[in-house]
Design a protein around this motif. Structure first.
Motif, PDB file in Angstrom:
ATOM      1  N   ASP A  77      30.085  43.878  37.261  1.00 60.20           N
ATOM      2  CA  ASP A  77      29.508  42.675  37.859  1.00 60.20           C
ATOM      3  C   ASP A  77      28.938  43.185  39.378  1.00 60.20           C
ATOM      4  O   ASP A  77      29.584  43.860  40.052  1.00 60.20           O
ATOM      5  N   ARG A  79      29.449  41.740  42.100  1.00 60.68           N
ATOM      6  CA  ARG A  79      30.509  40.627  42.355  1.00 60.68           C
ATOM      7  C   ARG A  79      30.645  40.181  43.874  1.00 60.68           C
ATOM      8  O   ARG A  79      30.546  38.969  43.777  1.00 60.68           O
ATOM      9  N   ASN A  92      34.186  44.337  37.660  1.00 58.82           N
ATOM     10  CA  ASN A  92      34.310  43.435  36.065  1.00 58.82           C
ATOM     11  C   ASN A  92      35.743  43.835  35.683  1.00 58.82           C
ATOM     12  O   ASN A  92      35.591  44.825  34.764  1.00 58.82           O
ATOM     13  N   SER A  93      36.561  42.744  35.469  1.00 54.33           N
ATOM     14  CA  SER A  93      37.669  42.978  34.561  1.00 54.33           C
ATOM     15  C   SER A  93      38.104  44.269  34.304  1.00 54.33           C
ATOM     16  O   SER A  93      38.471  45.132  35.441  1.00 54.33           O
ATOM     17  N   TRP A 179      41.448  44.120  39.131  1.00 52.51           N
ATOM     18  CA  TRP A 179      40.237  44.590  38.498  1.00 52.51           C
ATOM     19  C   TRP A 179      39.959  45.930  38.833  1.00 52.51           C
ATOM     20  O   TRP A 179      40.108  45.936  40.085  1.00 52.51           O
ATOM     21  N   HIS A 201      24.997  41.880  35.898  1.00 53.30           N
ATOM     22  CA  HIS A 201      25.741  42.935  35.711  1.00 53.30           C
ATOM     23  C   HIS A 201      24.525  44.373  35.918  1.00 53.30           C
ATOM     24  O   HIS A 201      23.526  44.151  36.004  1.00 53.30           O
TER      25      HIS A 201
END
Length: 231
Positions: A77, A79, A92-93, A179, A201
């Protein structure tokens, strides 16, 4: 996933995840990370591009970059932007391949920097987050996005950075600490990036791969949208 990939003879894949798996079964963070890695618990293997959220334009971008470099490809991401440092936290996660923790040919060196933590409240079904910080180095960032229905490759050079442990931890805690993270300095003005970049993304591979990406776009007839600080 390995059984499905073999049965359906998939070159690359994506997993939707939310909300069905993440609410009622388990998150796919470990699955996605190790599919993208050049190893798993059975030993060395070819990375299999797998995109979270079934982001198939992301998976297609990753597959192109994997064919160019032969390495795992980062999925993240866009983010958070740390304006005081002019860096982006790409997070991302559990999607980041563990290879990015050290980018070593020795899995033990990469995995020695990886921790599994319980999933956060976004994913009530549970499972593990694959937490690590990407090792520093020059990177090529790219993403196939669409404009008026046609593909364009958005491309830029940049680098991953790391800092002292206290700073790394403080920066990670400004988003989702559990993450995986990559602190990226992009050769792109933040305002221009936010106004032009067409996805949430982004993807990356080590080194300066821009010339090969440009040639690939020319062969495929894909428009190139390249970022630099000058543009």
């Amino acid at each position: 996933m390995r059984d499905l990939i073999a049965e359906w003879r998939l070159d690359f894949s994506g997993i939707k995840g939310q909300p069905e798996l993440t609410q009622y079964f388990a998150t796919m963070d470990i699955t996605e990370a190790f599919l993208n890695d050049p190893y798993d618990w059975n030993g060395p293997k070819q990375p299999h591009v797998c995109a979270t959220e079934a982001d198939m334009d992301g998976a297609l971008t990753m597959q192109l970059l994997k064919q160019i470099t032969g390495t795992p490809v980062l999925f993240a991401d866009v983010r958070h932007y740390h304006a005081d440092r002019d860096i982006w936290d790409l997070c991302n996660s559990g999607q980041h391949a563990t290879w990015y923790a050290a980018r070593s040919d020795d899995p033990a060196e990469n995995l020695g920097r990886v921790h599994l933590y319980p999933e956060v409240f976004f994913f009530p079904a549970g499972g593990a987050s694959v937490h690590h910080l990407a090792a520093p180095g020059e990177m090529t960032f790219a993403r196939l996005t669409r404009r008026d229905g046609a593909y364009r490759m958005q491309l830029m050079l940049g680098a991953f950075e790391t800092y002292d442990q206290a700073t790394n931890e403080a920066l990670m805690k400004q988003s989702t600490w559990e993450w995986p993270h990559a602190f990226a300095r992009l050769d792109a003005d933040a305002g221009a990036f936010l106004s032009r970049f067409g996805a949430n993304h982004i993807h990356a591979v080590p080194g300066d791969q821009r010339a090969t990406v440009r040639a690939t776009c020319d062969l495929l007839g894909v428009t190139l949208d390249e970022f630099t600080r000058a543009s």
